[in-house]
Design a protein around this motif. Structure first.
Motif, PDB file in Angstrom:
ATOM      1  N   ASN A  68       0.822  -1.224   0.000  1.00  0.00           N
ATOM      2  CA  ASN A  68       0.000   0.000   0.000  1.00  0.00           C
ATOM      3  C   ASN A  68       0.850   1.266   0.000  1.00  0.00           C
ATOM      4  O   ASN A  68       0.561   2.223  -0.727  1.00  0.00           O
ATOM      5  CB  ASN A  68      -0.954  -0.006   1.202  1.00  0.00           C
ATOM      6  CG  ASN A  68      -2.131  -0.948   0.984  1.00  0.00           C
ATOM      7  OD1 ASN A  68      -2.613  -1.110  -0.138  1.00  0.00           O
ATOM      8  ND2 ASN A  68      -2.575  -1.606   2.052  1.00  0.00           N
ATOM      9  N   CYS A  92       2.395   1.759  -3.477  1.00  0.00           N
ATOM     10  CA  CYS A  92       1.430   2.328  -4.438  1.00  0.00           C
ATOM     11  C   CYS A  92       1.286   3.829  -4.206  1.00  0.00           C
ATOM     12  O   CYS A  92       1.301   4.622  -5.158  1.00  0.00           O
ATOM     13  CB  CYS A  92       0.063   1.659  -4.272  1.00  0.00           C
ATOM     14  SG  CYS A  92       0.033  -0.021  -4.921  1.00  0.00           S
ATOM     15  N   TRP A 124       2.116   6.789  -6.976  1.00  0.00           N
ATOM     16  CA  TRP A 124       1.037   7.695  -7.395  1.00  0.00           C
ATOM     17  C   TRP A 124       1.419   9.137  -7.145  1.00  0.00           C
ATOM     18  O   TRP A 124       1.106  10.016  -7.914  1.00  0.00           O
ATOM     19  CB  TRP A 124      -0.283   7.334  -6.687  1.00  0.00           C
ATOM     20  CG  TRP A 124      -0.837   6.028  -7.160  1.00  0.00           C
ATOM     21  CD1 TRP A 124      -0.657   5.466  -8.401  1.00  0.00           C
ATOM     22  CD2 TRP A 124      -1.615   5.092  -6.419  1.00  0.00           C
ATOM     23  NE1 TRP A 124      -1.275   4.249  -8.475  1.00  0.00           N
ATOM     24  CE2 TRP A 124      -1.889   3.982  -7.273  1.00  0.00           C
ATOM     25  CE3 TRP A 124      -2.135   5.050  -5.124  1.00  0.00           C
ATOM     26  CZ2 TRP A 124      -2.637   2.876  -6.870  1.00  0.00           C
ATOM     27  CZ3 TRP A 124      -2.888   3.956  -4.728  1.00  0.00           C
ATOM     28  CH2 TRP A 124      -3.130   2.879  -5.586  1.00  0.00           C
ATOM     29  N   TYR A 140       0.425   8.282 -11.794  1.00  0.00           N
ATOM     30  CA  TYR A 140      -0.365   7.216 -12.401  1.00  0.00           C
ATOM     31  C   TYR A 140       0.307   5.885 -12.089  1.00  0.00           C
ATOM     32  O   TYR A 140       1.403   5.846 -11.500  1.00  0.00           O
ATOM     33  CB  TYR A 140      -0.458   7.401 -13.917  1.00  0.00           C
ATOM     34  CG  TYR A 140       0.871   7.228 -14.600  1.00  0.00           C
ATOM     35  CD1 TYR A 140       1.773   8.294 -14.684  1.00  0.00           C
ATOM     36  CD2 TYR A 140       1.259   6.001 -15.126  1.00  0.00           C
ATOM     37  CE1 TYR A 140       3.005   8.128 -15.276  1.00  0.00           C
ATOM     38  CE2 TYR A 140       2.499   5.828 -15.726  1.00  0.00           C
ATOM     39  CZ  TYR A 140       3.367   6.906 -15.798  1.00  0.00           C
ATOM     40  OH  TYR A 140       4.590   6.739 -16.373  1.00  0.00           O
ATOM     41  N   SER A 173      -0.793   1.313 -12.164  1.00  0.00           N
ATOM     42  CA  SER A 173      -1.769   0.362 -11.645  1.00  0.00           C
ATOM     43  C   SER A 173      -1.334  -0.169 -10.285  1.00  0.00           C
ATOM     44  O   SER A 173      -2.154  -0.624  -9.493  1.00  0.00           O
ATOM     45  CB  SER A 173      -1.915  -0.811 -12.605  1.00  0.00           C
ATOM     46  OG  SER A 173      -0.685  -1.511 -12.699  1.00  0.00           O
ATOM     47  N   GLY A 174      -0.038  -0.102 -10.015  1.00  0.00           N
ATOM     48  CA  GLY A 174       0.498  -0.688  -8.786  1.00  0.00           C
ATOM     49  C   GLY A 174       0.960  -2.120  -8.995  1.00  0.00           C
ATOM     50  O   GLY A 174       1.427  -2.766  -8.053  1.00  0.00           O
ATOM     51  N   ILE A 175       0.864  -2.607 -10.216  1.00  0.00           N
ATOM     52  CA  ILE A 175       1.218  -4.013 -10.457  1.00  0.00           C
ATOM     53  C   ILE A 175       2.719  -4.252 -10.266  1.00  0.00           C
ATOM     54  O   ILE A 175       3.117  -5.307  -9.764  1.00  0.00           O
ATOM     55  CB  ILE A 175       0.729  -4.479 -11.860  1.00  0.00           C
ATOM     56  CG1 ILE A 175       0.767  -6.011 -11.956  1.00  0.00           C
ATOM     57  CG2 ILE A 175       1.524  -3.829 -12.987  1.00  0.00           C
ATOM     58  CD1 ILE A 175      -0.011  -6.569 -13.111  1.00  0.00           C
ATOM     59  N   PHE A 194      -3.342 -10.058  -9.818  1.00  0.00           N
ATOM     60  CA  PHE A 194      -3.477  -8.630  -9.531  1.00  0.00           C
ATOM     61  C   PHE A 194      -4.751  -8.067 -10.135  1.00  0.00           C
ATOM     62  O   PHE A 194      -4.967  -8.142 -11.345  1.00  0.00           O
ATOM     63  CB  PHE A 194      -2.265  -7.882 -10.104  1.00  0.00           C
ATOM     64  CG  PHE A 194      -2.295  -6.417  -9.804  1.00  0.00           C
ATOM     65  CD1 PHE A 194      -1.819  -5.930  -8.599  1.00  0.00           C
ATOM     66  CD2 PHE A 194      -2.826  -5.516 -10.717  1.00  0.00           C
ATOM     67  CE1 PHE A 194      -1.850  -4.578  -8.310  1.00  0.00           C
ATOM     68  CE2 PHE A 194      -2.869  -4.164 -10.442  1.00  0.00           C
ATOM     69  CZ  PHE A 194      -2.380  -3.688  -9.235  1.00  0.00           C
ATOM     70  N   LYS A 252      -6.822  -4.383  -9.855  1.00  0.00           N
ATOM     71  CA  LYS A 252      -6.753  -3.032  -9.299  1.00  0.00           C
ATOM     72  C   LYS A 252      -7.788  -2.882  -8.180  1.00  0.00           C
ATOM     73  O   LYS A 252      -8.953  -3.263  -8.362  1.00  0.00           O
ATOM     74  CB  LYS A 252      -7.013  -2.013 -10.416  1.00  0.00           C
ATOM     75  CG  LYS A 252      -6.109  -0.788 -10.305  1.00  0.00           C
ATOM     76  CD  LYS A 252      -6.289   0.119 -11.508  1.00  0.00           C
ATOM     77  CE  LYS A 252      -5.739   1.496 -11.206  1.00  0.00           C
ATOM     78  NZ  LYS A 252      -5.806   2.384 -12.374  1.00  0.00           N
ATOM     79  N   GLY A 253      -7.345  -2.376  -7.059  1.00  0.00           N
ATOM     80  CA  GLY A 253      -8.276  -2.149  -5.951  1.00  0.00           C
ATOM     81  C   GLY A 253      -8.404  -3.337  -5.009  1.00  0.00           C
ATOM     82  O   GLY A 253      -9.045  -3.237  -3.979  1.00  0.00           O
TER      83      GLY A 253
END
Lengths: 223, 223
Positions: A38, A41, A45, A50, A52-54, A67, A69-70
């Protein structure tokens, strides 16, 4: 996690996670991987604006990660298999690529939605293939997936060179990785074909790295 | 209809239609184009054992033809525009290519059905673009369409070389034509870029032909 790639294979995500892991160790804050994910990410950001955090998920958890998103990333069971990464030598900037896809997406919304749906379906099928250690199916899914990414407009001459060179040299599947246009592609090697694929990638103008799926964030030594 | 291509651009269909047209003229049977189209289809089905009949439709009616299997082809209005055909020099046999697609289709039915649906949607959109003489959209649709064909597994190294060479040289869009793997690709030229695209195709290892959309079956001379 160490990154020896100089460009474009989730290295910024890896550096963020490694730094968070080191700070966590140093200050003995004892936060878990979910919290590190977390925080990672949040960091990208704020810095990139930007993502996806992948990349953060992959660097944190390692292995194969489911994975969405969210959702909290989930580890997927798999048997070890060899991949060959091919670096195009061309540093592609993700942001303009994503923006150009968005322009086309606005113009052809149904087609693009269908492509995203299909990529989702292929991914689900791939999870099953991982569980069954069905590398042949996995390779086919990679090839089909690459076709959909091509339809989105994110392949390129050099990526195709490396992708086809890998397939010809015995890869079960090959696809671009990341935002496309440049950066890297990955090939799933059939057992024993890693070296031949790596040579083919080099001959086609890419920089190959034979890799194995490794674990994610780990502390190797504390002095 | 004359065909100067030595391989794989609907030349067998063109020969069938030309022969039927000549016989029609010689025996003064006075049958119309629809009948010639039907006889042409019957001929290729008997000889080849397969085929959509689209080559026969194109050779009979010429121009741009709206083609749906089982329906009479419809002519589509369009303004003249330049295309560049790039021959890969590799004669691909349609039958094994179609069969290999069918194998994948059986394994991934939902994905392949979705691809066919999408190709249908793109074609409808292309009909509109023809009417509006919107070549830019037409080129984009060709590129997306090519991506879907790629996902079906029918592109190849040489096709990608010619496709990307064309795009780099100013083509609005480029795609494989026919069954894929080898044979030809076509590029939609932006006004004035035909020569540059043709040169780029030649440099990339293909044999270019600058072409224009012509009429279909016609009798040029009777002695």
């Amino acid at each position: 996690t160490k990154s020896e790639m100089k460009q474009g294979f989730g290295s910024s995500g890896a550096v963020v996670v490694a730094t968070l892991g080191a700070l966590n160790e140093f200050f003995q804050t004892g936060i878990n991987k979910e919290k590190i994910y977390n925080l990672g990410c949040k960091t990208i950001w704020e810095v990139q604006g930007y993502g996806s955090g992948i990349d953060i998920a992959a660097a944190t958890y390692g292995g194969i990660v489911k994975f969405l998103k969210g959702e909290i990333p989930e580890k997927v069971e798999f048997k070890d298999f060899p991949i060959v990464v091919g670096n195009t030598g061309f540093k592609a900037k993700s942001k303009p690529i994503i923006e150009s896809v968005q322009v086309f997406e606005k113009k052809y919304p149904e087609v693009f939605e269908s492509i995203y749906d299909n990529i989702g379906q292929l991914t689900k099928r791939a999870l099953q293939a991982f569980k069954e250690n069905d590398l042949e199916t996995l390779g086919e899914l990679m090839n089909i997936n690459h076709g959909f990414l091509y339809a989105l407009g994110v392949s390129s001459e050099i990526l195709e060179k490396l992708v086809f060179a890998s397939r010809k040299a015995g890869a079960l599947g090959a696809k671009l990785s990341g935002a496309g246009i440049g950066d890297n592609m990955i090939a799933l090697a059939s057992p024993g074909s890693e070296k031949k694929i790596a040579e083919a990638i080099r001959e086609a103008g890419g920089e190959p790295t034979v890799a194995r799926i490794d674990e994610g964030l780990k502390i190797e030594e504390v002095k």
